[in-house]
Motif scaffolding. Structure first.
Motif, PDB file in Angstrom:
ATOM      1  N   TRP A 131       0.803  -1.219   0.000  1.00 48.62           N
ATOM      2  CA  TRP A 131       0.000   0.000   0.000  1.00 48.62           C
ATOM      3  C   TRP A 131       0.836   1.269   0.000  1.00 48.62           C
ATOM      4  N   ALA A 132       0.453   2.222  -0.854  1.00 46.59           N
ATOM      5  CA  ALA A 132       0.994   3.565  -0.723  1.00 46.59           C
ATOM      6  C   ALA A 132       0.436   4.177   0.560  1.00 46.59           C
ATOM      7  N   GLY A 159       3.200  11.917   0.490  1.00 47.73           N
ATOM      8  CA  GLY A 159       2.837  10.555   0.162  1.00 47.73           C
ATOM      9  C   GLY A 159       4.029   9.784  -0.358  1.00 47.73           C
ATOM     10  N   ILE A 160       3.950   8.464  -0.249  1.00 42.56           N
ATOM     11  CA  ILE A 160       5.055   7.607  -0.683  1.00 42.56           C
ATOM     12  C   ILE A 160       4.491   6.344  -1.311  1.00 42.56           C
ATOM     13  N   TYR A 161       5.114   5.888  -2.404  1.00 46.36           N
ATOM     14  CA  TYR A 161       4.707   4.649  -3.047  1.00 46.36           C
ATOM     15  C   TYR A 161       4.919   3.450  -2.123  1.00 46.36           C
ATOM     16  N   ASN A 162       4.268   2.346  -2.434  1.00 49.10           N
ATOM     17  CA  ASN A 162       4.331   1.174  -1.568  1.00 49.10           C
ATOM     18  C   ASN A 162       5.754   0.656  -1.392  1.00 49.10           C
ATOM     19  N   SER A 220       9.478   8.615   4.544  1.00 43.31           N
ATOM     20  CA  SER A 220      10.165   7.352   4.267  1.00 43.31           C
ATOM     21  C   SER A 220       9.363   6.218   4.916  1.00 43.31           C
ATOM     22  N   ARG A 221       9.786   5.007   4.598  1.00 42.31           N
ATOM     23  CA  ARG A 221       9.100   3.857   5.177  1.00 42.31           C
ATOM     24  C   ARG A 221      10.061   2.696   5.342  1.00 42.31           C
ATOM     25  N   ASP A 222       9.755   1.816   6.291  1.00 43.96           N
ATOM     26  CA  ASP A 222      10.484   0.581   6.517  1.00 43.96           C
ATOM     27  C   ASP A 222       9.457  -0.541   6.415  1.00 43.96           C
ATOM     28  N   ASN A 223       9.388  -1.184   5.260  1.00 39.76           N
ATOM     29  CA  ASN A 223       8.355  -2.202   5.052  1.00 39.76           C
ATOM     30  C   ASN A 223       8.548  -3.424   5.945  1.00 39.76           C
TER      31      ASN A 223
END
Length: 119
Positions: A32-33, A50-53, A71-74
């Motif tokens: 998910w974004a 916003g950030i892409y998945n 940023s993200r840490d999946n």
């Protein structure tokens, strides 16, 4: 069930920094974004970033571009918002959301966390 929980808010001085986190559960986070948005007292909700998945694309509102970093840490199912050079007009409740179309469209959001920028 889907849950999003923000942390890291608080009080900062103008020119200071805060780092928000949003821990997700109950869904396949890497698929998910995600977005951050904010709502100041008496104002409408404003999309912030916003950030892409897969983290390959990051997008910002004009009001925060150059100051905020998403940023993200999946692996940890966590979304971040590094906020630098904060201004009093950044004062708002910030929340993370699961994007369903445009970055401003979402189906789930967290309860939100207060960010106050003041001397």
């Amino acid at each position: 069930q889907v849950q999003l929980v923000e942390s890291g808010g608080g009080l900062a001085q103008p020119g200071g920094s805060l780092n928000l986190s949003c821990v997700a559960s109950g869904f396949n986070f890497p698929s998910w974004a995600m977005s951050w948005a904010r709502q100041a007292p008496g104002k409408e909700v404003e999309w912030v970033s916003g950030i892409y998945n897969d983290g390959s694309g990051q997008f910002y509102a004009r009001s925060v571009k150059g100051r905020f970093i998403i940023s993200r840490d999946n692996a940890k199912k966590t979304l971040f918002l590094q906020m630098n050079n904060l201004k009093p007009e950044d004062t708002a409740i910030y929340f993370c959301s699961r994007v369903t179309g445009a970055f401003s469209e979402y189906d789930y959001r967290g309860p939100g966390i207060q960010v106050t920028v003041s001397l």
